[in-house]
Design an enzyme around this catalytic site. Structure first.
Site, short mmCIF file in Angstrom:
data_model
loop_
_atom_site.label_atom_id
_atom_site.label_comp_id
_atom_site.label_asym_id
_atom_site.label_seq_id
_atom_site.Cartn_x
_atom_site.Cartn_y
_atom_site.Cartn_z
N ARG A 55 0.21 -9.02 8.27
CA ARG A 55 0.96 -9.70 9.32
C ARG A 55 1.97 -8.82 10.03
NH1 ARG A 55 -0.88 -12.95 6.20
NH2 ARG A 55 -0.26 -11.37 4.71
N LYS A 84 0.86 15.52 1.41
CA LYS A 84 1.08 16.97 1.22
C LYS A 84 2.50 17.25 0.75
CE LYS A 84 -1.70 17.66 5.34
NZ LYS A 84 -1.49 17.95 6.77
N ARG A 105 7.69 0.37 7.11
CA ARG A 105 7.74 -0.33 5.81
C ARG A 105 7.62 0.70 4.70
NH1 ARG A 105 4.23 -5.55 4.18
NH2 ARG A 105 5.91 -6.47 5.39
N1 CP Z 1 4.94 -11.60 5.52
C1 CP Z 1 4.58 -10.31 5.37
O1 CP Z 1 5.42 -9.39 5.29
O2 CP Z 1 3.23 -10.11 5.30
P1 CP Z 1 2.51 -8.71 5.23
O3 CP Z 1 2.88 -8.08 3.90
O4 CP Z 1 1.05 -8.97 5.37
O5 CP Z 1 3.05 -7.84 6.35
#
Ligand code: CP
Length: 310
Positions: A55, A84, A105
């Site tokens: 998402r 690496k 992320r």
């Molecule tokens: N809600 C959410 O963070 O989903 P994903 O891990 O798929 O990005």
């Protein structure tokens, strides 16, 4: 870090007034998509995902594409030079030279903030370990506002993995700053809401709250039920995960005791914690949440890039 650049690491980086402005902007984009179709022409977003996502990454990419911008990035760090031995800070430094804004992320708490030291473009935390997930919260707030018509005087149940659930931590932080909130934390003893949130956020804002491990004993009082998955990737011990993963399964029988206008939310992905039979109940809003997330990310990108539309 460049002080003139505005990033989003934690939902507290935004004031309530700014969050409300983002909600209004997202609603305006929803109603007038054509007006924003070229708002980010010639702008480029990088999505750097060192941890799996469906998402969040696709929602950021859809958001930038719907604003007329471009997207580059990776969905899997194993295909990047991290393999690496390149540090995250160096990766972000390099990518910052190629794009206008970065969504990142990472499995380590605080990684986006640490990596932002050398960057000259805004960085958005798209989830850092079990810590924060501020853009999920923005989508959650829009969902609540749309479904209940208000962001005040709500009783909200948070259910599942409250220890490692970053979506919960960010949402509790945000909602604590609105008036008349009442929280019910529903979890097994091993997955309770962290003390730092109780001692810091909840006490600071004088939020009334209770803790229980029985969903059945509180479901009738809730305006919102925010379910979460027990996250396998945050456990050190497989046996603990297997013991706790099916602790809560929301089904139609349990919902018989809930309010008729309850709003059922979940950041997704779901594993077993909401039975599929619930999906057809009009109170299930977890797939609508995804759409709200995209519109709030559109609004956030415009804000961080200082793009204003008349
Ligand atoms: N809600 C959410 O963070 O989903 P994903 O891990 O798929 O990005």
């Amino acid at each position: 870090m460049n002080d003139n650049i505005r990033s989003l690491f934690d939902i507290s980086d935004l004031s309530v007034e700014e969050i409300n402005q983002l909600i209004s902007l997202a609603e305006n984009i929803m109603e007038n998509p054509d007006k924003y179709r070229n708002a980010c022409a010639n702008k480029r977003l990088a999505t750097l995902f060192f941890e799996p996502s469906t998402r969040t990454r696709l929602s950021f990419e859809a958001a930038m594409l719907d604003l007329g911008g471009n997207v580059i990035g990776f969905a899997d760090a194993s295909s990047s030079s991290t393999q690496k031995g390149e540090t995250v800070t160096d990766t972000i430094h390099v990518v910052g030279n190629l794009v206008d804004i970065i969504a990142m992320r990472h499995p380590k708490e605080g990684a986006p903030l640490a990596a932002a030291r050398k960057t000259v473009v805004p960085i958005i935390n798209a989830g850092d370990g079990g810590h924060n997930h501020p853009t999920q919260t923005l989508g959650d707030l829009l969902t609540i506002e749309k479904e209940t018509g208000r962001l005040e005087n709500l009783t909200i149940g948070f259910c599942g993995d409250l220890t490692f659930g970053r979506t919960i931590h960010s949402l509790v932080n945000a909602l604590s700053r609105y008036k008349g909130m009442n929280f019910v934390f529903i979890s097994p003893d091993e997955l309770k809401i962290p003390d730092y949130l109780k001692e810091g956020t909840l006490k600071k804002h004088k939020i009334p709250y209770m803790e229980t491990n029985r969903i059945e004993s509180v479901i009738m009082n809730l305006d919102i039920l925010y379910m979460t998955r027990v996250q396998k990737e945050r456990f050190f011990n497989e046996a603990d995960y297997l013991r706790l993963r099916d602790y809560y399964i929301l089904n139609l029988k349990k919902l018989e005791f809930a309010k008729k206008d309850l709003v059922i939310m979940h950041p997704l992905p779901r594993v077993n914690e909401i039975a599929v039979e619930v999906d057809d109940d009009p109170r299930a809003k977890y797939f609508d949440q995804v759409k709200c997330g995209k519109y709030m990310r559109m609004a956030l990108i415009l804000k961080l890039l200082n793009i204003e539309m008349d």
